[in-house]
Scaffold this motif. Structure first.
Motif, PDB file in Angstrom:
ATOM      1  N   CYS A  94       0.853  -1.177   0.000  1.00 24.21           N
ATOM      2  CA  CYS A  94       0.000   0.000   0.000  1.00 24.21           C
ATOM      3  C   CYS A  94       0.893   1.233   0.000  1.00 24.21           C
ATOM      4  CB  CYS A  94      -0.958   0.005   1.175  1.00 24.21           C
ATOM      5  SG  CYS A  94      -0.198   0.072   2.799  1.00 24.21           S
ATOM      6  N   ALA A  95       0.340   2.319  -0.493  1.00 20.84           N
ATOM      7  CA  ALA A  95       1.111   3.551  -0.620  1.00 20.84           C
ATOM      8  C   ALA A  95       0.198   4.748  -0.453  1.00 20.84           C
ATOM      9  CB  ALA A  95       1.802   3.611  -1.984  1.00 20.84           C
ATOM     10  N   ALA A  96       0.772   5.826   0.014  1.00 19.65           N
ATOM     11  CA  ALA A  96       0.030   7.063   0.232  1.00 19.65           C
ATOM     12  C   ALA A  96       0.661   8.193  -0.560  1.00 19.65           C
ATOM     13  CB  ALA A  96       0.014   7.421   1.715  1.00 19.65           C
ATOM     14  N   ASP A  97      -0.178   8.957  -1.208  1.00 18.34           N
ATOM     15  CA  ASP A  97       0.295  10.108  -1.988  1.00 18.34           C
ATOM     16  C   ASP A  97      -0.363  11.364  -1.422  1.00 18.34           C
ATOM     17  OD1 ASP A  97       0.540  12.089  -4.145  1.00 18.34           O
ATOM     18  OD2 ASP A  97       1.333  10.418  -5.295  1.00 18.34           O
ATOM     19  N   LEU A  98       0.466  12.315  -1.015  1.00 18.40           N
ATOM     20  CA  LEU A  98      -0.044  13.505  -0.365  1.00 18.40           C
ATOM     21  C   LEU A  98      -0.805  14.423  -1.310  1.00 18.40           C
ATOM     22  CD1 LEU A  98       2.890  14.399   2.063  1.00 18.40           C
ATOM     23  CD2 LEU A  98       0.914  12.907   2.420  1.00 18.40           C
ATOM     24  N   SER A  99      -0.743  14.157  -2.613  1.00 17.63           N
ATOM     25  CA  SER A  99      -1.489  14.992  -3.557  1.00 17.63           C
ATOM     26  C   SER A  99      -2.988  14.865  -3.327  1.00 17.63           C
ATOM     27  CB  SER A  99      -1.158  14.590  -4.994  1.00 17.63           C
ATOM     28  OG  SER A  99      -1.769  13.357  -5.325  1.00 17.63           O
ATOM     29  N   GLY A 100      -3.373  13.675  -2.833  1.00 17.64           N
ATOM     30  CA  GLY A 100      -4.794  13.451  -2.601  1.00 17.64           C
ATOM     31  C   GLY A 100      -5.579  13.064  -3.837  1.00 17.64           C
ATOM     32  N   VAL A 101      -4.928  13.180  -4.987  1.00 19.26           N
ATOM     33  CA  VAL A 101      -5.663  12.979  -6.243  1.00 19.26           C
ATOM     34  C   VAL A 101      -5.210  11.716  -6.967  1.00 19.26           C
ATOM     35  CG1 VAL A 101      -6.224  13.979  -8.482  1.00 19.26           C
ATOM     36  CG2 VAL A 101      -5.997  15.463  -6.466  1.00 19.26           C
ATOM     37  N   VAL A 102      -3.930  11.601  -7.172  1.00 14.43           N
ATOM     38  CA  VAL A 102      -3.395  10.464  -7.911  1.00 14.43           C
ATOM     39  C   VAL A 102      -2.307   9.796  -7.080  1.00 14.43           C
ATOM     40  CG1 VAL A 102      -3.916  11.399 -10.182  1.00 14.43           C
ATOM     41  CG2 VAL A 102      -1.731  11.947  -9.090  1.00 14.43           C
ATOM     42  N   VAL A 103      -1.941   8.587  -7.503  1.00 15.49           N
ATOM     43  CA  VAL A 103      -0.888   7.858  -6.797  1.00 15.49           C
ATOM     44  C   VAL A 103       0.178   7.505  -7.825  1.00 15.49           C
ATOM     45  CG1 VAL A 103      -0.381   5.952  -5.232  1.00 15.49           C
ATOM     46  CG2 VAL A 103      -2.664   6.952  -5.289  1.00 15.49           C
ATOM     47  N   THR A 104       0.853   8.510  -8.317  1.00 10.03           N
ATOM     48  CA  THR A 104       1.894   8.275  -9.318  1.00 10.03           C
ATOM     49  C   THR A 104       3.286   8.257  -8.705  1.00 10.03           C
ATOM     50  OG1 THR A 104       1.859  10.645  -9.795  1.00 10.03           O
ATOM     51  CG2 THR A 104       0.579   9.221 -11.243  1.00 10.03           C
ATOM     52  N   SER A 105       3.481   9.063  -7.699  1.00 12.40           N
ATOM     53  CA  SER A 105       4.769   9.109  -7.001  1.00 12.40           C
ATOM     54  C   SER A 105       4.497   9.130  -5.502  1.00 12.40           C
ATOM     55  CB  SER A 105       5.570  10.346  -7.418  1.00 12.40           C
ATOM     56  OG  SER A 105       5.848  10.338  -8.796  1.00 12.40           O
ATOM     57  N   PRO A 106       4.172   7.965  -4.946  1.00  9.57           N
ATOM     58  CA  PRO A 106       3.780   7.923  -3.534  1.00  9.57           C
ATOM     59  C   PRO A 106       4.850   8.490  -2.603  1.00  9.57           C
ATOM     60  CG  PRO A 106       3.272   5.842  -4.607  1.00  9.57           C
ATOM     61  CD  PRO A 106       4.117   6.631  -5.566  1.00  9.57           C
ATOM     62  N   ASN A 107       4.374   9.113  -1.570  1.00  6.96           N
ATOM     63  CA  ASN A 107       5.290   9.680  -0.572  1.00  6.96           C
ATOM     64  C   ASN A 107       5.659   8.657   0.504  1.00  6.96           C
ATOM     65  OD1 ASN A 107       3.147  12.006  -1.394  1.00  6.96           O
ATOM     66  ND2 ASN A 107       5.206  12.842  -1.235  1.00  6.96           N
ATOM     67  N   TYR A 108       4.740   7.706   0.719  1.00 10.94           N
ATOM     68  CA  TYR A 108       4.960   6.717   1.775  1.00 10.94           C
ATOM     69  C   TYR A 108       4.545   5.339   1.289  1.00 10.94           C
ATOM     70  CZ  TYR A 108       5.083  10.966   4.565  1.00 10.94           C
ATOM     71  OH  TYR A 108       5.381  12.220   5.054  1.00 10.94           O
ATOM     72  N   TRP A 109       5.274   4.320   1.789  1.00 11.19           N
ATOM     73  CA  TRP A 109       5.023   2.930   1.403  1.00 11.19           C
ATOM     74  C   TRP A 109       4.851   2.072   2.645  1.00 11.19           C
ATOM     75  CZ3 TRP A 109       4.568   1.276  -3.629  1.00 11.19           C
ATOM     76  CH2 TRP A 109       4.993   2.152  -4.638  1.00 11.19           C
ATOM     77  N   GLY A 110       3.973   1.083   2.531  1.00 12.41           N
ATOM     78  CA  GLY A 110       3.889   0.065   3.550  1.00 12.41           C
ATOM     79  C   GLY A 110       4.924  -1.010   3.305  1.00 12.41           C
ATOM     80  N   GLN A 111       4.955  -2.002   4.163  1.00 12.23           N
ATOM     81  CA  GLN A 111       6.016  -3.004   4.126  1.00 12.23           C
ATOM     82  C   GLN A 111       5.752  -4.154   3.177  1.00 12.23           C
ATOM     83  OE1 GLN A 111       3.506  -3.178   6.063  1.00 12.23           O
ATOM     84  NE2 GLN A 111       3.163  -5.262   6.771  1.00 12.23           N
ATOM     85  N   GLY A 112       4.564  -4.272   2.645  1.00 11.66           N
ATOM     86  CA  GLY A 112       4.270  -5.358   1.712  1.00 11.66           C
ATOM     87  C   GLY A 112       3.668  -6.565   2.399  1.00 11.66           C
ATOM     88  N   THR A 113       2.755  -7.200   1.704  1.00 14.39           N
ATOM     89  CA  THR A 113       2.160  -8.439   2.188  1.00 14.39           C
ATOM     90  C   THR A 113       2.057  -9.402   1.003  1.00 14.39           C
ATOM     91  OG1 THR A 113       0.275  -9.391   3.410  1.00 14.39           O
ATOM     92  CG2 THR A 113      -0.237  -7.620   1.871  1.00 14.39           C
ATOM     93  N   LEU A 114       2.455 -10.652   1.232  1.00 17.57           N
ATOM     94  CA  LEU A 114       2.553 -11.623   0.143  1.00 17.57           C
ATOM     95  C   LEU A 114       1.215 -12.295  -0.120  1.00 17.57           C
ATOM     96  CD1 LEU A 114       4.243 -13.282  -1.878  1.00 17.57           C
ATOM     97  CD2 LEU A 114       4.769 -14.849   0.018  1.00 17.57           C
ATOM     98  N   VAL A 115       0.825 -12.289  -1.365  1.00 16.50           N
ATOM     99  CA  VAL A 115      -0.360 -13.011  -1.817  1.00 16.50           C
ATOM    100  C   VAL A 115       0.095 -14.099  -2.774  1.00 16.50           C
ATOM    101  CG1 VAL A 115      -2.494 -12.862  -3.155  1.00 16.50           C
ATOM    102  CG2 VAL A 115      -1.900 -11.040  -1.535  1.00 16.50           C
ATOM    103  N   THR A 116      -0.272 -15.331  -2.450  1.00 15.20           N
ATOM    104  CA  THR A 116       0.081 -16.467  -3.295  1.00 15.20           C
ATOM    105  C   THR A 116      -1.196 -17.174  -3.712  1.00 15.20           C
ATOM    106  OG1 THR A 116       2.170 -16.779  -2.120  1.00 15.20           O
ATOM    107  CG2 THR A 116       1.404 -18.593  -3.494  1.00 15.20           C
ATOM    108  N   VAL A 117      -1.392 -17.291  -5.013  1.00 15.91           N
ATOM    109  CA  VAL A 117      -2.586 -17.947  -5.555  1.00 15.91           C
ATOM    110  C   VAL A 117      -2.152 -19.233  -6.226  1.00 15.91           C
ATOM    111  CG1 VAL A 117      -4.613 -17.713  -7.011  1.00 15.91           C
ATOM    112  CG2 VAL A 117      -3.618 -15.678  -5.926  1.00 15.91           C
TER     113      VAL A 117
END
Length: 119
Positions: A94-117
């Motif tokens: 997951c990621a957060a973008d302070l622009s509030g509008v788009v998520v092209t260059s996120p300012n913050y990132w989460g650590q990741g969670t693995l999904v295996t199908v």
């Protein structure tokens, strides 16, 4: 801003998972939020995003199967994933973008969670 993603796991093809991303801070509602994924040997890609106003974006590969939503009272963004396919296998961020509008260059990132199908 700290982002904590959870909800990944192992699921059979056709199954469902819901990812959650909890954010710190009191201005969560002003951020645009996104879910990215990175499969082995591939570049990170934007899967879904939601603006501060609630507008959503989906990659073509997940349209009709994934739903992004947010609960500003809980500082949390969700990714409901249905009809999962083996090609959805990846680490999801997951990621957060302070622009509030788009998520092209996120300012913050989460650590990741693995999904295996599995097929």
């Amino acid at each position: 801003v700290q982002l904590q993603a959870s909800g990944g796991g192992l699921v059979q093809a056709g199954g469902s998972l819901r990812l959650s991303c909890a954010a710190s801070g009191r201005t969560f509602g002003t951020y645009a939020m996104g879910w990215f994924r990175q499969a082995p040997g591939k570049e990170r890609e934007l899967v879904a995003a939601i603006s501060s106003g609630g507008s959503t974006y989906y990659a073509d590969s997940v349209k009709g199967r994934f739903t992004i939503s947010r609960d500003n009272a809980k500082n949390t963004v969700y990714l409901q994933m249905n009809s999962l396919k083996p090609e959805d296998t990846a680490v999801y961020y997951c990621a957060a973008d302070l622009s509030g509008v788009v998520v092209t260059s996120p300012n913050y990132w989460g650590q990741g969670t693995l999904v295996t199908v599995s097929s």
